[in-house]
Design a protein around this motif. Sequence first.
Motif, short mmCIF file in Angstrom:
data_model
loop_
_atom_site.label_atom_id
_atom_site.label_comp_id
_atom_site.label_asym_id
_atom_site.label_seq_id
_atom_site.Cartn_x
_atom_site.Cartn_y
_atom_site.Cartn_z
N ILE A 260 0.87 -1.17 0.00
CA ILE A 260 0.00 0.00 0.00
C ILE A 260 0.91 1.22 0.00
CG2 ILE A 260 -1.80 1.27 1.23
CD1 ILE A 260 -1.83 -1.73 2.79
N GLU A 261 0.73 2.09 -0.99
CA GLU A 261 1.47 3.35 -1.01
C GLU A 261 0.48 4.45 -0.70
OE1 GLU A 261 4.53 5.31 -4.03
OE2 GLU A 261 2.44 5.51 -4.68
N ARG A 262 0.72 5.14 0.41
CA ARG A 262 -0.12 6.27 0.80
C ARG A 262 0.61 7.56 0.52
NH1 ARG A 262 -4.12 5.52 5.81
NH2 ARG A 262 -5.65 4.55 4.47
N ARG A 263 -0.12 8.52 -0.03
CA ARG A 263 0.44 9.82 -0.38
C ARG A 263 -0.17 10.87 0.54
NH1 ARG A 263 -1.07 10.54 -5.98
NH2 ARG A 263 -2.95 11.49 -5.17
N TYR A 264 0.70 11.58 1.29
CA TYR A 264 0.28 12.60 2.22
C TYR A 264 0.71 13.97 1.70
CZ TYR A 264 -0.18 8.71 5.51
OH TYR A 264 -0.53 7.53 6.11
N HIS A 265 -0.20 14.92 1.69
CA HIS A 265 0.13 16.27 1.26
C HIS A 265 0.96 16.94 2.34
CE1 HIS A 265 -0.37 20.37 -0.16
NE2 HIS A 265 -0.72 19.84 -1.33
N LEU A 266 2.13 17.43 1.97
CA LEU A 266 3.04 18.01 2.96
C LEU A 266 2.47 19.26 3.62
CD1 LEU A 266 6.48 17.63 1.15
CD2 LEU A 266 5.69 16.37 3.15
N GLU A 267 1.88 20.14 2.85
CA GLU A 267 1.38 21.40 3.40
C GLU A 267 0.15 21.21 4.28
OE1 GLU A 267 -0.19 25.80 1.95
OE2 GLU A 267 0.73 24.45 0.48
N TYR A 268 -0.76 20.33 3.86
CA TYR A 268 -2.02 20.17 4.57
C TYR A 268 -2.03 18.97 5.52
CZ TYR A 268 -3.38 23.52 1.05
OH TYR A 268 -3.44 24.63 0.26
N GLY A 269 -1.07 18.08 5.40
CA GLY A 269 -0.96 16.95 6.32
C GLY A 269 -2.10 15.94 6.23
N VAL A 270 -2.70 15.83 5.07
CA VAL A 270 -3.82 14.89 4.90
C VAL A 270 -3.45 13.84 3.86
CG1 VAL A 270 -5.60 16.55 5.56
CG2 VAL A 270 -4.93 16.34 3.16
N ILE A 271 -4.13 12.69 3.94
CA ILE A 271 -3.94 11.66 2.93
C ILE A 271 -4.52 12.19 1.63
CG2 ILE A 271 -4.57 9.32 2.21
CD1 ILE A 271 -4.75 8.63 5.23
#
Length: 80
Positions: A45-56
Motif C-alpha cells: 500500500i502506497e499512501r500519499r500525504y500532502h506536505l502542506e495540509y498533512g492529509v492523505i
Amino acid sequence: MTLYQFNDLDELEQQEAIWKWGVLVAERTDETYKYKLYQMDAFYIERRYHLEYGVIHGQKTFSSTDEPLTPYLDLIKPKI
C-alpha cells in the motif's frame, strides 16, 4: 488479508488494517507529497500525504514487485 479484501474495505477499515497489520517499509518525499510504503501479507500500500495540509491525498495498492517498487528500491534496507 488479500489485496482484494483490503480494497473492499472502506477508508476507516483500511486505516485500521494498516495500523494493525501493515509494516512500514520505506518513506520518500518530493516537493508536494510524502509517500509511505506499507507491506501487508503479499501486497503493498502506497499512501500519499500532502506536505502542506498533512492529509492523505491518495493511495494505491499493488502486489507486483516490479515497477511500482522502483522509487523505493534504494530506500529499503534489509534486516540482518
